[in-house]
Design an enzyme around this catalytic site. Structure first.
Site, PDB file in Angstrom:
ATOM      1  N   ARG A  94      16.759  14.766 -46.503  1.00 22.95           N
ATOM      2  CA  ARG A  94      16.436  15.507 -45.284  1.00 22.95           C
ATOM      3  C   ARG A  94      15.109  16.257 -45.491  1.00 22.95           C
ATOM      4  NH1 ARG A  94      17.619  15.856 -39.887  1.00 22.95           N
ATOM      5  NH2 ARG A  94      18.306  17.918 -39.204  1.00 22.95           N
ATOM      6  N   THR A 364      17.270   8.879 -33.471  1.00 22.49           N
ATOM      7  CA  THR A 364      17.429   8.673 -34.901  1.00 22.49           C
ATOM      8  C   THR A 364      17.700   7.181 -35.060  1.00 22.49           C
ATOM      9  OG1 THR A 364      18.292  10.913 -35.208  1.00 22.49           O
ATOM     10  CG2 THR A 364      19.074   9.320 -36.776  1.00 22.49           C
ATOM     11  N   THR A 382      15.555   9.488 -39.687  1.00 21.07           N
ATOM     12  CA  THR A 382      15.086   9.946 -38.387  1.00 21.07           C
ATOM     13  C   THR A 382      13.741  10.632 -38.441  1.00 21.07           C
ATOM     14  OG1 THR A 382      15.757  11.296 -36.488  1.00 21.07           O
ATOM     15  CG2 THR A 382      16.280  12.182 -38.636  1.00 21.07           C
ATOM     16  N   LEU A 383      13.080  10.640 -37.268  1.00 18.50           N
ATOM     17  CA  LEU A 383      11.926  11.521 -37.035  1.00 18.50           C
ATOM     18  C   LEU A 383      12.372  12.670 -36.126  1.00 18.50           C
ATOM     19  CD1 LEU A 383       9.311   8.723 -36.269  1.00 18.50           C
ATOM     20  CD2 LEU A 383       9.211  10.281 -38.219  1.00 18.50           C
ATOM     21  N   ASN A 384      13.635  12.760 -35.835  1.00 19.15           N
ATOM     22  CA  ASN A 384      14.308  13.589 -34.840  1.00 19.15           C
ATOM     23  C   ASN A 384      14.209  12.895 -33.484  1.00 19.15           C
ATOM     24  OD1 ASN A 384      15.874  15.599 -33.807  1.00 19.15           O
ATOM     25  ND2 ASN A 384      14.200  17.021 -33.464  1.00 19.15           N
ATOM     26  N   ASP A 406      15.495  21.100 -35.219  1.00 19.63           N
ATOM     27  CA  ASP A 406      16.924  21.126 -35.557  1.00 19.63           C
ATOM     28  C   ASP A 406      17.353  22.481 -36.150  1.00 19.63           C
ATOM     29  OD1 ASP A 406      17.706  18.716 -34.559  1.00 19.63           O
ATOM     30  OD2 ASP A 406      17.783  17.654 -36.462  1.00 19.63           O
ATOM     31  N   SER A 435      21.866  19.116 -39.544  1.00 21.16           N
ATOM     32  CA  SER A 435      21.824  17.778 -38.952  1.00 21.16           C
ATOM     33  C   SER A 435      23.205  17.396 -38.432  1.00 21.16           C
ATOM     34  CB  SER A 435      21.398  16.784 -40.030  1.00 21.16           C
ATOM     35  OG  SER A 435      21.508  15.466 -39.551  1.00 21.16           O
ATOM     36  N   GLY A 456      21.818   9.622 -32.335  1.00 25.90           N
ATOM     37  CA  GLY A 456      22.367  10.282 -31.153  1.00 25.90           C
ATOM     38  C   GLY A 456      22.495  11.791 -31.269  1.00 25.90           C
TER      39      GLY A 456
HETATM   40  N1  GLY Z   1      17.646  15.068 -35.897  1.00 24.14           N
HETATM   41  C1  GLY Z   1      18.956  14.755 -35.537  1.00 24.14           C
HETATM   42  C2  GLY Z   1      19.957  15.156 -36.562  1.00 24.14           C
HETATM   43  O1  GLY Z   1      19.613  15.287 -37.723  1.00 24.14           O
HETATM   44  O2  GLY Z   1      21.074  15.396 -36.238  1.00 24.14           O
END
Ligand code: GLY
EC number: 2.3.2.2
Length: 562
Positions: A94, A364, A382-384, A406, A435, A456
């Site tokens: 992360r 994501t 993910t990049l968000n 986040d 996350s 999602g």
């Molecule tokens: N960026 C989405 C998550 O980490 O939940």
């Protein structure tokens, strides 16, 4: 390098869980479920050439960084759940907050959240973790060479890939979102469905990574390009932040569910705890689910009642365990969940005001892989949001995340995106933002039976929960379980059920939910993009969610293999 490897191995001894499994010697049909055809093809080729699930995962992650730019990445981060030679592992790669980040960095002089500052542009990015994550994974479990695993991605960046039809970019909203604010349009504005898209700068970056490993990204030329990009736009990531970045091997969250074991994501993901709570609260309310039809108004209501409690806990208690004491054991304790289960009202909506709040964000990507030996990878990264911050590292050709969103921009108050959180998820230097990513492996008789995950945001674990119910309680086929319409409730907005636009709940169900006091909301995006592998008496099955542009491959064991 050797020193790093030794320290990684000692972390792993702590972080792995031996579930007394014996590794399978019999060769299985290997499988991949990937969010696009390029990722599926590359993984299948690696598995065909004798690579293991980790080799295939590393190659797929770099491939998706080229062909799935809205979420596949070098400039983001993620989580990976691994079952390897009969042991469970969890890799946390992360992003982290830069050292110059601080709690109030997204607030104006009046203490109000500045719109979009944590979402668009240079200040939205956390220190990326993907390259270090893939490197550490490869160093410990890979069987093929690092350059071999980057080769397919280099080729696709250099020679181009055919842009698919299914992507949000082409509807123009992404170009509008970033136009005039970042350099996104200069890099991605020319992507056209059906046309070849070449990324020369990205190819050069991948070649440096192939030759030099993560030192290029965290200390070398790519690091310099990232920091130069930050300086152009007032971003916070420094050379020191990059040099300090570490992926972390954590003890996975392993819990018993019925006669199976669930291996899933511990904090700083909320996903594993949430999924466990959802499954257990449903189990403890079995009497109310008796004879309740799939996706009926009563089913949706009961699921919403359960989700309410889970999201309330998420908002109050969850954050990076290095910074906040996360009461994981208490949140999963049988007596606590038994008490929570009794709060569920089967007849009417529980008043939102009596339950503490929580909610979050969306895009994501996920892939699932199983190799011939039964090793399994469940990876969500993910990049968000789609295309992250919209900032491309000039000269390096990759997008940076907007993962800082986040965090709770202002604890206790919804930020620009509507996130509610508490001190547990306040911004602090070096901290990982909370996350919802939930890469999960279900074991039956100590062997993987289900490898599952999805994008999602806050709908990740409710989507996985529904697919598990579809499979195990409604006996759907894997395809049916993934394709069935999904819905979502997350405490706030009050009494709101989110539905999918194409796969909406049946009209009489909608009418009944409205009569019960729910409001129905239909955003123009679907709930998740599940990538699932099921291994049961029928053999190996792989399913990509029809909501996305995913693809699957089954790779039969070669007759020459034992
Ligand atoms: N960026 C989405 C998550 O980490 O939940």
């Amino acid at each position: 390098m050797l020193l790093r490897q030794i320290s990684l191995i000692s972390c792993l001894i702590l972080a792995s869980l031996n579930l007394n499994a014996t590794a399978k010697t019999q060769q299985l049909t290997a499988a991949v479920a990937s969010p696009d055809q390029y990722g599926a093809q590359v993984a299948a080729e690696i598995l065909r050439q004798g690579g293991n699930a980790v080799d295939a995962a590393v190659a797929t992650a770099f491939t998706l960084a080229v062909t799935y730019p809205e979420a596949g990445n070098l400039g983001g981060g993620g989580f990976l759940t691994l079952w390897f030679n009969g042991k469970a592992y969890f890799l946390d790669y992360r992003e982290t907050a830069p050292a110059r980040a601080h709690r109030d960095m997204y607030l104006n002089a009046e203490g109000e959240v500045i719109e979009n500052l944590s979402l668009i542009g240079h200040q939205a990015s956390g220190v990326p973790g993907t390259v270090m994550g893939m490197w550490q994974l490869h160093q410990l479990f890979g069987s093929k060479s690092w350059p071999e695993l980057l080769a397919p991605a280099i080729q696709l960046a250099e020679q181009g890939f055919i842009v698919p039809d299914k992507a949000y970019l082409y509807e123009g909203d992404m170009l509008q979102r970033f136009a005039g604010k970042t350099n996104f349009v200069a890099y991605f504005g020319k992507m056209q469905p059906g046309e070849r898209f070449v990324q020369a700068e990205l190819a050069a970056t991948l070649k440096r990574l192939a030759a030099e490993g993560p030192s290029d990204f965290y200390q070398g030329k790519t690091a310099e390009l990232i920091v130069a990009e930050m300086q152009r736009g007032g971003g916070l990531i420094s050379m020191a932040d990059l040099a300090a970045y570490q992926a972390v091997w954590r003890t996975p969250l392993v819990t018993r569910w019925r006669d199976r074991q669930l291996i899933t994501a511990p904090p700083p993901s909320s996903g594993g705890i949430a999924l466990q709570q959802l499954l257990t609260l449903k189990e403890l309310n079995q009497q109310h689910f008796q004879d309740v039809a799939h996706n009926s108004a009563q089913y949706v209501h009961l699921m919403a009642e359960i989700a309410k409690r889970v999201f309330a806990d998420r908002a109050d208690y969850l954050g990076d365990p290095a910074f906040t004491e996360v009461p994981s054991q208490k949140l999963l304790a049988p007596d606590y969940l038994a008490r929570r289960a009794q709060e569920i009202n089967p007849k009417a909506i529980s008043a939102t005001e009596t339950i503490k709040p929580g909610l979050e964000s969306e895009q994501t990507t996920h892939f699932s892989i199983v190799d011939h030996a039964g090793n399994a990878v469940s990876n969500t990264y993910t990049l968000n949001l789609d295309y992250g911050s919209g900032v491309v590292v000039s000269g390096a050709g990759f997008l940076l995340n907007n993962e800082m969103d986040d965090f709770s921009a202002k604890p206790g108050v919804p930020n620009a995106f509507g996130v509610v959180g508490s001190d547990a998820n306040a911004i602090a230097p070096g901290k990982r933002m909370l996350s919802s990513m939930t890469p999960t492996i279900v074991l039956k008789d100590n062997q993987p039976e289900l490898v599952i995950g999805t994008p999602g945001g806050s709908t990740i674990f409710t989507s996985i929960f529904q697919v598990i119910n579809n499979l195990y309680d409604f006996n759907m086929t894997a395809e049916q379980a993934v394709a069935a319409p999904r819905f979502h409730h997350q405490l706030l907005p009050k009494d709101q059920i989110r539905m999918e636009s194409v796969q909406a709940l049946a009209e009489p169900v909608q009418a009944e939910l409205t009569a019960r006091g729910y409001s129905l909301h239909t955003p123009n995006w679907d709930l998740g993009d599940i990538q699932l592998i099921l291994l049961n008496q029928d053999g190996t099955q792989a399913v990509s969610d029809p909501r996305g542009r995913g693809a699957t491959r089954l790779i039969a064991a070669s007759p020459s293999q034992p």
